[in-house]
Enzyme design. Structure first.
Site, PDB file in Angstrom:
ATOM      1  N   ASP A  22       1.039  -1.051  -0.174  1.00 30.24           N
ATOM      2  CA  ASP A  22      -0.123   0.026  -0.055  1.00 30.24           C
ATOM      3  C   ASP A  22       0.994   1.238  -0.055  1.00 30.24           C
ATOM      4  O   ASP A  22       1.834   1.275   0.519  1.00 30.24           O
ATOM      5  CB  ASP A  22      -0.764  -0.043   1.161  1.00 30.24           C
ATOM      6  N   HIS A  39       2.712   3.506  -9.362  1.00 29.29           N
ATOM      7  CA  HIS A  39       2.487   2.186  -9.199  1.00 29.29           C
ATOM      8  C   HIS A  39       3.589   1.311 -10.230  1.00 29.29           C
ATOM      9  O   HIS A  39       4.022   0.091  -9.897  1.00 29.29           O
ATOM     10  CB  HIS A  39       1.120   1.898 -10.142  1.00 29.29           C
ATOM     11  N   LEU A 133      10.642 -20.704  -4.283  1.00 28.45           N
ATOM     12  CA  LEU A 133       9.447 -19.840  -3.757  1.00 28.45           C
ATOM     13  C   LEU A 133       8.288 -19.997  -4.408  1.00 28.45           C
ATOM     14  O   LEU A 133       7.921 -20.134  -5.420  1.00 28.45           O
ATOM     15  CB  LEU A 133      10.066 -18.531  -3.863  1.00 28.45           C
TER      16      LEU A 133
HETATM   17  C1  IPE Z   1      -5.359  -2.636  -0.368  1.00 31.51           C
HETATM   18  O1  IPE Z   1      -5.183  -1.440  -0.482  1.00 31.51           O
HETATM   19  C2  IPE Z   1      -5.577  -3.444  -1.684  1.00 31.51           C
HETATM   20  C3  IPE Z   1      -4.142  -3.618  -2.121  1.00 31.51           C
HETATM   21  C4  IPE Z   1      -2.906  -3.553  -1.630  1.00 31.51           C
HETATM   22  C5  IPE Z   1      -4.144  -4.342  -3.688  1.00 31.51           C
HETATM   23  P1  IPE Z   1      -6.081  -0.049  -0.531  1.00 31.51           P
HETATM   24  O2  IPE Z   1      -5.427   1.154  -0.810  1.00 31.51           O
HETATM   25  O3  IPE Z   1      -7.114  -0.426  -1.830  1.00 31.51           O
HETATM   26  O4  IPE Z   1      -7.087  -0.160   0.893  1.00 31.51           O
HETATM   27  P2  IPE Z   1      -7.841   0.921   1.585  1.00 31.51           P
HETATM   28  O5  IPE Z   1      -8.940   1.328   0.513  1.00 31.51           O
HETATM   29  O6  IPE Z   1      -7.030   1.903   1.895  1.00 31.51           O
HETATM   30  O7  IPE Z   1      -8.619   0.462   2.512  1.00 31.51           O
HETATM   31  C1  IPE Z   2      -1.326   0.422  -3.477  1.00 32.05           C
HETATM   32  O1  IPE Z   2      -1.221   1.736  -3.453  1.00 32.05           O
HETATM   33  C2  IPE Z   2      -1.704  -0.135  -4.804  1.00 32.05           C
HETATM   34  C3  IPE Z   2      -2.884  -0.831  -5.033  1.00 32.05           C
HETATM   35  C4  IPE Z   2      -4.046  -0.657  -4.050  1.00 32.05           C
HETATM   36  C5  IPE Z   2      -3.446  -1.351  -6.409  1.00 32.05           C
HETATM   37  P1  IPE Z   2      -2.292   2.716  -3.471  1.00 32.05           P
HETATM   38  O2  IPE Z   2      -2.699   2.953  -4.854  1.00 32.05           O
HETATM   39  O3  IPE Z   2      -3.626   1.935  -2.655  1.00 32.05           O
HETATM   40  O4  IPE Z   2      -1.825   3.933  -3.108  1.00 32.05           O
HETATM   41  P2  IPE Z   2      -2.599   4.927  -1.766  1.00 32.05           P
HETATM   42  O5  IPE Z   2      -2.802   4.109  -0.725  1.00 32.05           O
HETATM   43  O6  IPE Z   2      -3.300   5.614  -2.479  1.00 32.05           O
HETATM   44  O7  IPE Z   2      -1.102   5.706  -1.462  1.00 32.05           O
HETATM   45 MG    MG Z   3      -3.842   2.367  -0.648  1.00 34.25          MG
END
Ligand code: IPE
Ligand code: IPE
Ligand code: MG
Length: 248
Positions: A22, A39, A133
């Site tokens: 995240d 990303h 792995l």
């Molecule tokens: C959780 O992250 C999903 C992934 C890492 C793929 P999100 O960024 O989507 O989660 P919330 O919305 O902050 O809970």
């Molecule tokens: C994690 O990073 C990737 C996915 C959930 C696909 P985010 O895109 O959720 O990044 P933040 O949480 O908005 O910073």
């Molecule tokens: Mg996120």
């Protein structure tokens, strides 16, 4: 880090690490960059993490890459994420295979374009006999959806007479989940400082240790990974019993 340190005697199965990757968007925003760039850097972090997991002797690595709730993001961001997964499989599959990595994917196929499904299927098929792995990608995954799908399959088997309702047990139910042939995670890591599960592996994480780290996913490094493992190793896992040390 000493590989043996990861397998303390009292906890020989400490081998499955699950990660909620995240913070890509915030990483990018802090730099005035588009979320896509976050990303893209996140994919680099995936490469580093897979490499580190192999070197540290971890047997199972499970990565949350796209949740069933992520469909609520702008279509462009969803397309970018799917595009990155496509490119990751195309570019890295040969390397992963050469490194004896077995790829699995958990989640649902619903809503995913056919060419991406084919890439995923090919990656799983190519690596299915690998013994190094175990890399599991949670893609288009939501735990409540997984549990509901498992319950539906089990209900069908009860209805057809293949399973007796009185025989339904936790172990039997787990065999209907997407993770049927995987051990439960020992350690869950979530980056970015958020402290929630966001619908990840609700069943499987029942007794896992949680470590929340304050770096955004693109900054996840081997050092941060090792620090999370060290934190795990300081924990005493009791599984409802008394501590292993105190009973010795
Ligand atoms: C959780 O992250 C999903 C992934 C890492 C793929 P999100 O960024 O989507 O989660 P919330 O919305 O902050 O809970
Ligand atoms: C994690 O990073 C990737 C996915 C959930 C696909 P985010 O895109 O959720 O990044 P933040 O949480 O908005 O910073
Ligand atoms: Mg996120």
């Amino acid at each position: 880090m000493d590989k043996r340190a990861w397998h303390p005697a009292e906890n020989p199965t400490a081998c499955h690490v699950a990660i909620i990757m995240d913070g890509n968007g915030r990483w990018a925003a802090e730099r005035g960059l588009p979320r896509t760039e976050g990303h893209r850097q996140g994919v680099e972090a995936v490469r580093r993490t897979v490499e580190a997991a192999r070197e540290l002797g971890i047997t199972h690595l499970t990565l949350f890459s796209f949740s069933s709730e992520n469909w609520s993001r702008p279509r462009q961001e969803i397309n970018d994420l799917f595009g990155l997964l496509r490119r990751f499989i195309r570019r890295d599959l040969a390397d992963l295979h050469n490194n004896n990595i077995r790829i699995r994917v958990i989640g649902t196929r619903a809503g995913i374009e056919r060419d991406l499904l084919r890439l995923i299927d090919d990656a799983v098929e190519l690596t299915k006999n690998n013994t190094g792995l175990n890399l599991t990608i949670a893609f288009n995954y939501g735990a409540r959806d997984e549990i509901a799908r498992a319950a539906r399959k089990l209900a069908e088997d009860v209805q057809s007479g293949a399973v007796a309702a009185t025989d339904v047990t936790p172990e039997g139910f787990a065999a209907y989940l997407d993770t049927a042939d995987l051990p439960d995670p020992d350690l869950l890591i979530r980056t970015s400082g958020e402290q929630r599960l966001s619908n990840f592996l609700l069943w499987q994480l029942a007794y896992s240790e949680f470590v929340f780290v304050d770096v955004y996913w693109p900054d996840f490094s081997r050092e941060v990974f090792e620090a999370a493992i060290a934190e795990y190793q300081r924990r005493s896992r009791r599984f409802g019993g008394t501590s292993v040390r105190s009973t010795a």
